[in-house]
Design an enzyme around this catalytic site. Structure first.
Site, PDB file in Angstrom:
ATOM      1  N   CYS A 129       0.811  -1.223   0.000  1.00  0.00           N
ATOM      2  CA  CYS A 129       0.000   0.000   0.000  1.00  0.00           C
ATOM      3  C   CYS A 129       0.845   1.274   0.000  1.00  0.00           C
ATOM      4  CB  CYS A 129      -0.943  -0.002   1.203  1.00  0.00           C
ATOM      5  SG  CYS A 129      -2.022  -1.452   1.236  1.00  0.00           S
ATOM      6  N   LYS A 194      -8.397  -0.531  10.623  1.00  0.00           N
ATOM      7  CA  LYS A 194      -8.333  -1.580   9.604  1.00  0.00           C
ATOM      8  C   LYS A 194      -7.374  -2.662  10.074  1.00  0.00           C
ATOM      9  CE  LYS A 194      -7.269  -2.376   4.747  1.00  0.00           C
ATOM     10  NZ  LYS A 194      -6.945  -1.745   3.454  1.00  0.00           N
ATOM     11  N   ARG A 204      -8.369  -9.499  -2.847  1.00  0.00           N
ATOM     12  CA  ARG A 204      -7.049  -9.424  -3.485  1.00  0.00           C
ATOM     13  C   ARG A 204      -7.050 -10.146  -4.816  1.00  0.00           C
ATOM     14  NH1 ARG A 204      -3.510  -9.622   2.115  1.00  0.00           N
ATOM     15  NH2 ARG A 204      -4.484  -7.724   2.935  1.00  0.00           N
ATOM     16  N   LYS A 247     -13.095  -2.089   9.844  1.00  0.00           N
ATOM     17  CA  LYS A 247     -13.024  -3.125   8.822  1.00  0.00           C
ATOM     18  C   LYS A 247     -12.118  -4.254   9.256  1.00  0.00           C
ATOM     19  CE  LYS A 247     -11.092  -3.379   4.252  1.00  0.00           C
ATOM     20  NZ  LYS A 247     -10.289  -2.737   3.286  1.00  0.00           N
ATOM     21  N   SER A 273     -14.778  -8.802   1.628  1.00  0.00           N
ATOM     22  CA  SER A 273     -14.941  -9.865   0.627  1.00  0.00           C
ATOM     23  C   SER A 273     -15.034 -11.252   1.244  1.00  0.00           C
ATOM     24  CB  SER A 273     -13.777  -9.797  -0.357  1.00  0.00           C
ATOM     25  OG  SER A 273     -12.537  -9.873   0.322  1.00  0.00           O
ATOM     26  N   TYR A 312     -21.050  -5.973  -0.403  1.00  0.00           N
ATOM     27  CA  TYR A 312     -21.225  -6.493  -1.768  1.00  0.00           C
ATOM     28  C   TYR A 312     -22.652  -6.983  -1.991  1.00  0.00           C
ATOM     29  CZ  TYR A 312     -16.188  -6.138  -1.576  1.00  0.00           C
ATOM     30  OH  TYR A 312     -14.917  -5.639  -1.429  1.00  0.00           O
TER      31      TYR A 312
HETATM   32  C1  PBG Z   1      -6.925  -1.577   0.209  1.00  0.00           C
HETATM   33  C2  PBG Z   1      -8.193  -2.262   0.475  1.00  0.00           C
HETATM   34  C3  PBG Z   1      -8.402  -3.623   0.733  1.00  0.00           C
HETATM   35  C4  PBG Z   1      -9.775  -3.804   0.901  1.00  0.00           C
HETATM   36  C5  PBG Z   1     -10.368  -2.564   0.725  1.00  0.00           C
HETATM   37  N1  PBG Z   1      -9.368  -1.610   0.483  1.00  0.00           N
HETATM   38  C6  PBG Z   1      -7.482  -4.762   0.682  1.00  0.00           C
HETATM   39  C7  PBG Z   1      -6.353  -4.961   1.549  1.00  0.00           C
HETATM   40  O1  PBG Z   1      -6.049  -4.230   2.486  1.00  0.00           O
HETATM   41  O2  PBG Z   1      -5.678  -5.937   1.231  1.00  0.00           O
HETATM   42  C8  PBG Z   1     -10.437  -5.094   1.207  1.00  0.00           C
HETATM   43  C9  PBG Z   1     -11.898  -5.129   1.011  1.00  0.00           C
HETATM   44  C10 PBG Z   1     -12.472  -6.489   0.995  1.00  0.00           C
HETATM   45  O3  PBG Z   1     -11.841  -7.495   1.351  1.00  0.00           O
HETATM   46  O4  PBG Z   1     -13.648  -6.570   0.594  1.00  0.00           O
HETATM   47  N2  PBG Z   1      -6.961  -0.822  -0.945  1.00  0.00           N
END
Ligand code: PBG
Length: 322
Positions: A129, A194, A204, A247, A273, A312
């Site tokens: 990131c 997060k 991913r 999250k 997800s 989703y």
């Molecule tokens: C990072 C980001 C992630 C998700 C949203 N923004 C992925 C990560 O940190 O690997 C994950 C969302 C999901 O799993 O639905 N840009």
């Protein structure tokens, strides 16, 4: 038997249950996450997220329009560029995939709210990131790139910027950059809390953003920590975050509740997800009633204190509630 208290009195019929119901979902609670890719006429289903797609800009516009017609007003966009490099240039390119997508959606769909996810991992070839040096993800050099990304997203027409990268100080730097460019009216929805989570697996795949070496534990939070979540939320609040996001959602209801009680701003929760994939998979196997479990999870997230839910399921279930 005479009991003074018989809680079942208030559960006898659907009418009485509806009368005493404490929490309700409405389509206005939902934000619909969508993945936008290059090309035309592309609608490629994501294997581990049945019902979710990589959409080219033209298909994205159709999807957002259809969802809007069904009462879903808000979307959060994730760009999946063809070209990735070490510094994620496509994240802040004026004609980057996300910028083009935002412009098209704002132009073509009336009365829709577009949130831009602000991170580099979908745009870097190493999948981290931020900027990497000697196997380390560098904090401060990354901030400048995130700020540029935020300004370019606002220029493209994004209504809210949602930084999800977990670099220290990102809200302050993005706020300042937005204000300096005349976007003081654009809110920041910060992914304040997060966790480094296994529940991001399917995302991913969808965003082709898995880290090529190591993992994200050096910047995302340890799932064991709750006090630290309050610190993260407080920092982002002080730096001017307008909305605080937690999250993942369902495994972290205690955190959603604690943040809700501590901070007087709207709280968002992201049903990620992996949460979606588990419900879909068990539903497909006939092991659970998919719709019922999905709605129960979403009501739990709201009951815990979330004002806004990124899910989703937004389009699929939006029509089934409210
Ligand atoms: C990072 C980001 C992630 C998700 C949203 N923004 C992925 C990560 O940190 O690997 C994950 C969302 C999901 O799993 O639905 N840009």
């Amino acid at each position: 038997m005479t009991f003074i208290h018989r809680p079942r009195r208030l559960r006898r019929t659907e009418a009485i249950r509806a009368l005493v119901r404490e929490t309700r979902l409405t389509p206005d609670d939902f934000v619909y996450p969508l993945f936008v890719c290059e090309g035309e006429g592309v609608r490629r289903e994501i294997a581990s997220m049945p019902g979710c797609f990589n959409l080219s800009v033209d298909e994205l516009v159709k999807e957002v329009g259809a969802a809007r017609g069904e009462g879903i007003r808000s979307t959060i966009l994730f760009g999946v560029p063809d070209e990735k490099d070490p510094v994620g240039s496509q994240a802040y390119a004026e004609d980057g995939i996300t910028q083009r997508a935002i412009r098209a959606v704002k132009r073509e769909v009336k009365d829709v709210l577009v949130i831009a996810d602000n991170c580099l991992c979908e745009y870097t070839d190493h999948g981290h990131c931020g900027v990497v040096e000697g196997g380390e993800v560098l904090n401060d050099p990354t901030l400048d790139l995130l700020a540029r990304t935020a300004v370019s997203q606002a220029e493209a027409g994004a209504d809210i910027i949602a930084p999800s990268n977990m670099m220290d100080g990102f809200v302050e730097v993005i706020r300042e950059a937005l204000d300096d460019s005349g976007f003081e009216h654009i809110p920041i929805m910060s992914y304040a809390v997060k966790y480094a989570s296994g529940f991001y697996g399917p995302f991913r795949e969808a965003a082709q953003s898995a880290p090529q070496f190591g993992d994200r534990r050096g910047y995302q939070m340890d799932p064991s920590n709750a006090r630290e979540a309050m610190k993260e939320a407080a920092l982002d609040f002080e730096q001017g975050a307008d909305i605080l996001l937690v999250k993942p959602a369902l495994p972290y209801l205690d955190i959603i509740r604690a943040v809700r009680e501590r901070f007087e701003v709207p709280i968002a929760a992201y049903q990620v997800s992996g949460e979606y994939a588990m419900i879909k998979a068990a539903g497909k196997l006939g092991w659970i009633d998919e719709e019922r479990v999905a709605l129960e999870s979403l009501i739990a997230i709201k009951r815990a204190g979330a004002d806004i839910i990124l899910t989703y399921f937004a389009r699929e279930l939006g029509g089934r509630i409210g």
